[in-house]
Each structure stands twice: as structure tokens, then as C-alpha cells.
Design a protein around this motif. Structure first.
Motif, PDB file in Angstrom:
ATOM      1  N   LYS A  79       0.823  -1.206   0.000  1.00  0.00           N
ATOM      2  CA  LYS A  79       0.000   0.000   0.000  1.00  0.00           C
ATOM      3  C   LYS A  79       0.865   1.267   0.000  1.00  0.00           C
ATOM      4  CE  LYS A  79      -4.373  -1.652   1.957  1.00  0.00           C
ATOM      5  NZ  LYS A  79      -5.282  -0.892   1.089  1.00  0.00           N
ATOM      6  N   GLN A 210     -13.464   1.891  -1.798  1.00  0.00           N
ATOM      7  CA  GLN A 210     -12.316   1.472  -1.000  1.00  0.00           C
ATOM      8  C   GLN A 210     -12.756   0.617   0.187  1.00  0.00           C
ATOM      9  OE1 GLN A 210      -9.839   2.372  -3.440  1.00  0.00           O
ATOM     10  NE2 GLN A 210      -8.712   2.347  -1.518  1.00  0.00           N
ATOM     11  N   ASP A 214     -11.581  -3.252   0.721  1.00  0.00           N
ATOM     12  CA  ASP A 214     -10.713  -3.584   1.847  1.00  0.00           C
ATOM     13  C   ASP A 214     -11.416  -4.287   2.994  1.00  0.00           C
ATOM     14  OD1 ASP A 214      -8.324  -2.732   0.802  1.00  0.00           O
ATOM     15  OD2 ASP A 214      -8.308  -0.794   1.826  1.00  0.00           O
ATOM     16  N   ASN A 237      -3.658  -0.265   6.428  1.00  0.00           N
ATOM     17  CA  ASN A 237      -4.052   1.106   6.096  1.00  0.00           C
ATOM     18  C   ASN A 237      -3.534   2.094   7.142  1.00  0.00           C
ATOM     19  OD1 ASN A 237      -5.402   0.765   3.623  1.00  0.00           O
ATOM     20  ND2 ASN A 237      -7.292   0.149   4.645  1.00  0.00           N
ATOM     21  N   ASN A 241      -0.971   5.114   6.409  1.00  0.00           N
ATOM     22  CA  ASN A 241      -1.325   6.500   6.747  1.00  0.00           C
ATOM     23  C   ASN A 241      -0.275   7.153   7.640  1.00  0.00           C
ATOM     24  OD1 ASN A 241      -3.709   6.460   5.288  1.00  0.00           O
ATOM     25  ND2 ASN A 241      -4.960   5.830   7.035  1.00  0.00           N
TER      26      ASN A 241
END
Length: 372
Positions: A79, A210, A214, A237, A241
């Protein structure tokens, strides 16, 4: 800008000569782009997709703790790669010269809740044109933080360390809200504006897509590993982030990075625009792996000077840019990640408290600022 202008020793002629030297660096890279660069980005995209596929495959067995750890780590890296070295740079148009419709800024959509078209407007058009100009660059504090002593202090700013931490944890949603300029558009008269409503609906659709991908489809495909895959995806995630936010903070907020008043860019020339990018950005030093995982935004100064040059060329460009800093006696703000993170967070805490400093008087000019 700081009370002592670090560029005051430069004459107008020197600033324009600096601009010409930077243009020459840019032209040299553009003239030398070729198959080696194209092979690089294709290899990175292929590696990212394979890593994500393998990681999601491992998460099918995530009810076993070792599989959960391995799959989560792989998915986190995948990611980060998608957002940083691939998505961010493709959407800057760094690879448009390849004329490949699959790797083009007009067709690419990334693993992010902010639609690419909205992000390109707020980031490419606004942030990179008005870098660190208070009241023009919305990236400067994201509308929730005080980032310079000359900004008026409000009691709200006492909470900015908390706001910044929450923004870091849910950074992609913060970026989506920032792209929508929610702060000013939630006013009743503005939120009924057809253009804003259309953009808000586009963000809503992207968020649904999204979340479905996910937190519904992939966990369901894991069968008995539904809950552990759900937790793994949330963790990946979160890691992405926090990492992205840290890189952005290190490139824009450490001590030594300058901010500018609106009137200081009136009549800004190409050379002056370049100088503002140099003074308004900071780098992160480290290994090749570090540079890769930041999407080469560890070379933030070079990226702000040349946002549409291929990211794999920033390392070679940095040597020439740093030489210009030395030639013109300017401070090249850089340091290892821990140092830059500490510096940025120290600034967030310091400016959450009321304090003032003398302002710098910057001469007015006559033309409009030059776009990136």
C-alpha cells in the motif's frame, strides 16, 4: 518567513541566475529520459502488484499468527508503494512522456479514498504553485494547525498536537476532506453549491469503493479468516497512513523550513519561485531503501523544484541542487527520519501555544506567481 530572511544576501540578478541554472538541470534530465526510466516504473508497478497479491493470499490463512504478521507486513508495504512511489508520482505526470495510457496521470486511479482528479487539483495545481504561502497553500497545516508565529493564535490551536495525531492515523480521509475544502464548504450556502455537491459525491463513491474492497470483499474471500483479514487490512491502512503523514511532515514542517506571506509572491519570477521551493522544503537523509519507500519524497526539495521529473532521477539531481545551495550560501535542510520527525512534531507543539515574533518585510512586486 523567519525574522532573519535567509535569502536577503541574494541580489535580483543572482536569483534569476539561480533560476537559469535550475532550468538547465531540469532540461538535462528531460533530454536524457529513456527506456531505463520506463523500465524502472514498470518494474516497480509489477513488484507492487505481485507483493499485494501474495500478501492477500497469505492472509487467507491469517487465523495463524505468523501468517497474519507476514501478510499484514506485506500488504502495508504494498500500500505504501502504491501511494508513494507509484500513485503520487504518476499523478504528478512524471511518466506521461512514455505515452503509455496505463501509466498516465489522466487515467491512473490509486488505492486512496481521495479521487485522483480532486487530489491533482489541490496538490499539483495549488500546493506546488503556492508552496508554503499562508492563505494560498492549503497543505500548510491542512487548515487545522498553526504553522508559523505570524499566524493569529486561537484557543483551538491548543489541541493541534491531537488533531495532527488523528490526522496521521486517518490521513487518507483527512486528505479527501482537505481536497473538498470542507472547512469553508460546510457553510450552508456553500454546501448546496452544485460543484461542491458533485465533488462530495465523487469522494463518497470512492470511499464506498475502497471500504467495499478492503473491508468486505477481501475479508469475505478469506472465509474463516474473515475477522483476522479485516484486522490485517485495517492495520495495513493505518501503517500506510502513519508513514505517509510522517514523510509529508518531514518534507514541509521541520524547523528551518520557511513560510511566506501572500504579498511576498506578488510579481514572483521563475527564479523567485524556485527559491521559494528551496526554502519551503526539507529532505530526509538515508539509504536507497528509505528513499524508495518514501516515493523519493525524501528528496522533497528536488521534488518541489521539479515535480514532474521521474522520481528515480531525484538522487542524481540532488547532488547538483545541493551544490547550488552551497554556491548561493543557502541552508539545505535535511536530516535522518527520526531527527526530522522530532523537529516537525516539536514545531507542532511549540506553535500550539500563543507566541509572537517580528515579521519580515518583503518588497511587493508586480506580476502573478509562476506556476510549477
Amino acid at each position: 518567513m523567519t525574522a532573519i530572511d535567509p535569502t536577503a544576501h541574494l541580489t535580483a540578478e543572482q536569483i534569476e541566475e539561480l533560476g537559469r541554472e535550475l532550468d538547465a538541470i531540469r532540461d538535462e534530465v528531460i533530454a536524457s529520459r529513456g527506456e531505463k526510466d520506463a523500465a524502472y516504473i514498470r518494474k516497480v508497478i509489477s513488484a507492487q502488484r505481485k507483493l499485494e497479491l501474495v500478501s492477500r493470499g497469505v492472509l487467507l490463512f491469517s487465523f495463524f499468527p505468523p501468517a497474519w504478521l507476514l501478510g499484514t507486513a506485506g500488504l502495508s508495504v504494498a500500500k505504501i508503494m502504491d501511494n508513494m512511489e507509484i500513485g503520487h508520482n504518476i499523478l504528478h505526470g512524471q511518466w506521461d512522456w512514455m505515452r503509455d495510457p496505463k501509466i498516465h496521470s489522466t487515467t491512473w486511479e490509486w488505492d486512496h479514498v481521495s479521487p485522483s482528479e480532486q487530489w491533482k487539483h489541490s496538490h499539483n495545481e495549488l500546493h506546488h504553485t503556492y508552496t508554503n504561502v499562508i492563505g494560498k497553500d492549503n497543505d500548510l497545516g491542512y487548515g487545522i494547525m498553526r504553522v508559523d508565529e505570524d499566524q493569529k493564535w486561537h484557543p483551538f490551536h491548543l489541541g493541534q498536537p491531537l488533531w495532527n495525531f488523528l490526522n496521521a492515523c486517518f490521513f487518507e480521509y483527512g486528505i479527501a476532506a482537505y481536497d473538498l475544502e470542507l472547512g469553508k464548504n460546510l457553510h450552508k450556502r456553500r454546501r448546496n453549491n452544485p460543484e461542491f455537491r458533485a465533488r462530495a459525491k465523487a469522494v463518497g463513491r470512492k470511499i464506498r469503493k475502497q471500504v467495499l474492497k478492503d473491508y468486505v470483499i477481501h475479508p469475505l474471500l478469506s472465509g474463516p479468516s474473515f475477522l483476522t483479514t479485516l484486522a490485517a487490512t485495517f492495520t495495513a491502512n493505518l501503517v500506510r497512513n502513519l508513514w505517509t503523514h510522517s514523510v509529508i511532515m518531514c518534507g514541509h514542517f521541520p524547523e528551518g523550513v520557511q513560510v511566506f506571506e501572500r504579498r511576498s509572491i506578488k510579481g514572483e519570477t521563475r527564479g523567485q519561485w524556485y527559491l521559494r521551493q528551496m526554502m519551503g522544503s526539507a529532505n530526509i537523509s538515508g539509504s536507497k531503501a528509505m528513499h524508495f519507500m518514501t516515493g523519493n519524497l525524501s528528496h522533497q526539495i528536488e521534488h518541489h523544484l521539479f515535480p514532474d521529473l521521474p522520481s528515480n532521477r531525484y538522487a542524481e539531481v540532488a547532488v547538483k541542487v545541493r551544490a547550488l545551495f552551497e554556491k548561493y550560501e543557502l541552508e539545505y535542510v535535511t536530516g535522518p527520519l527520526p531527527k526530522q520527525v522530532f523537529s516537525a512534531w516539536h514545531k507542532v507543539f511549540r506553535l500550539s501555544l500563543p507566541n509572537k515574533k517580528p515579521k519580515v518585510t518583503t518588497p511587493d512586486r508586480e506580476q502573478e506567481p509562476v506556476a510549477a
